[in-house]
Each structure stands twice: as C-alpha cells, then as structure tokens.
Design a protein around this motif. Structure first.
Motif, PDB file in Angstrom:
ATOM      1  N   UNK A 116      63.392  47.584  30.038  1.00  0.00           N
ATOM      2  CA  UNK A 116      62.171  46.822  30.325  1.00  0.00           C
ATOM      3  C   UNK A 116      62.471  45.784  31.385  1.00  0.00           C
ATOM      4  N   UNK A 117      61.624  45.694  32.368  1.00  0.00           N
ATOM      5  CA  UNK A 117      61.750  44.652  33.380  1.00  0.00           C
ATOM      6  C   UNK A 117      62.553  45.036  34.556  1.00  0.00           C
TER       7      UNK A 117
ATOM      8  N   UNK B 218      52.136  47.115  30.937  1.00  0.00           N
ATOM      9  CA  UNK B 218      52.241  48.173  29.930  1.00  0.00           C
ATOM     10  C   UNK B 218      51.363  49.356  30.348  1.00  0.00           C
ATOM     11  N   UNK B 219      51.808  50.555  30.037  1.00  0.00           N
ATOM     12  CA  UNK B 219      51.051  51.766  30.335  1.00  0.00           C
ATOM     13  C   UNK B 219      50.738  52.443  29.007  1.00  0.00           C
ATOM     14  N   UNK B 220      49.480  52.807  28.810  1.00  0.00           N
ATOM     15  CA  UNK B 220      49.045  53.473  27.584  1.00  0.00           C
ATOM     16  C   UNK B 220      48.930  54.961  27.865  1.00  0.00           C
TER      17      UNK B 220
ATOM     18  N   UNK C  57      50.723  56.031  22.932  1.00  0.00           N
ATOM     19  CA  UNK C  57      52.000  55.309  22.968  1.00  0.00           C
ATOM     20  C   UNK C  57      52.006  54.360  24.147  1.00  0.00           C
ATOM     21  N   UNK C  58      52.791  53.296  24.033  1.00  0.00           N
ATOM     22  CA  UNK C  58      52.949  52.319  25.106  1.00  0.00           C
ATOM     23  C   UNK C  58      54.275  52.580  25.806  1.00  0.00           C
ATOM     24  N   UNK C  59      54.226  52.591  27.132  1.00  0.00           N
ATOM     25  CA  UNK C  59      55.432  52.637  27.946  1.00  0.00           C
ATOM     26  C   UNK C  59      55.517  51.353  28.752  1.00  0.00           C
ATOM     27  N   UNK C  60      56.726  50.805  28.824  1.00  0.00           N
ATOM     28  CA  UNK C  60      56.984  49.628  29.645  1.00  0.00           C
ATOM     29  C   UNK C  60      58.196  49.958  30.492  1.00  0.00           C
ATOM     30  N   UNK C  61      58.027  49.885  31.799  1.00  0.00           N
ATOM     31  CA  UNK C  61      59.095  50.198  32.749  1.00  0.00           C
ATOM     32  C   UNK C  61      59.709  51.568  32.448  1.00  0.00           C
ATOM     33  N   UNK C  62      58.850  52.540  32.113  1.00  0.00           N
ATOM     34  CA  UNK C  62      59.305  53.905  31.889  1.00  0.00           C
ATOM     35  C   UNK C  62      59.881  54.188  30.513  1.00  0.00           C
TER      36      UNK C  62
END
Length: 100
Positions: free
Chosen positions: A99-100, A25-27, A44-49
């Motif tokens: 995601x993923x 996860x990217x914050x 905000x959280x980003x997962x796989x863009x």
C-alpha cells in the motif's frame, strides 16, 4: 458522513487512503449471483494493487460499504473500534506492504 444512518465506511476509507497512503481505493465487483429480483453482490477493495477486505450484500452500494469496513478493520487494527465510535481514523505504524 453517514450512510443509511450509519457511518460511511467508504468516505472514511477514502480519507485514510488519501491522507496516509496517497492513493485511491478501488472497488472491484468479484461476483454477482442470484436472480434479478434478489441479486447478491460481492465486492473487494484494492489499494495500490493489493486486495484487502471484501463484502457482500443485496446491492452493490451496500457491498462496497461492507468491503470498505472490512478494509478499515485491516488497516486500522485495534484503532478500528474507536473509529467506529466516531474517532478520527489514523493508521497504526507504517502502511501495510503493497500500500502506498
């Protein structure tokens, strides 16, 4: 793990992302407003863009915790309530698109 006596949503999100989505996860700090003595951070959280949950608080660390909690609510769906009570987090079905 615990965060200020509460569950560490960031740690749980990290676990779910590593185990189930094979990513991190990217914050992202989306906004900081208010005076220096009373700031408000929105993260905000980003997962796989892809952007997921967001949270705001008077510290960046707490805003990240709230964003992680909001993201887990999205990812875990109905299973979130059990996780909040201490159950092992597991994604229901396939990961969300993007995601993923």
């Amino acid at each position: 793990r615990r965060h200020g006596g509460k569950r560490s949503w960031k740690s749980l999100l990290q676990l779910v992302c590593h185990r189930d989505l094979e990513t991190e996860p990217v914050y992202r700090l989306e906004r900081r407003r208010g005076p220096d003595h009373a700031p408000e951070f929105e993260v905000a959280v980003e997962i796989a863009g892809r952007r997921y949950g967001a949270g705001s608080a008077g510290s960046r660390k707490e805003a990240e915790q709230r964003a992680a909690e909001a993201t887990l609510r999205i990812l875990l769906g109905r299973a979130f309530d059990a996780v909040a009570r201490g159950a092992e987090p597991r994604l229901e079905g396939p990961p969300p698109r993007g995601a993923g």
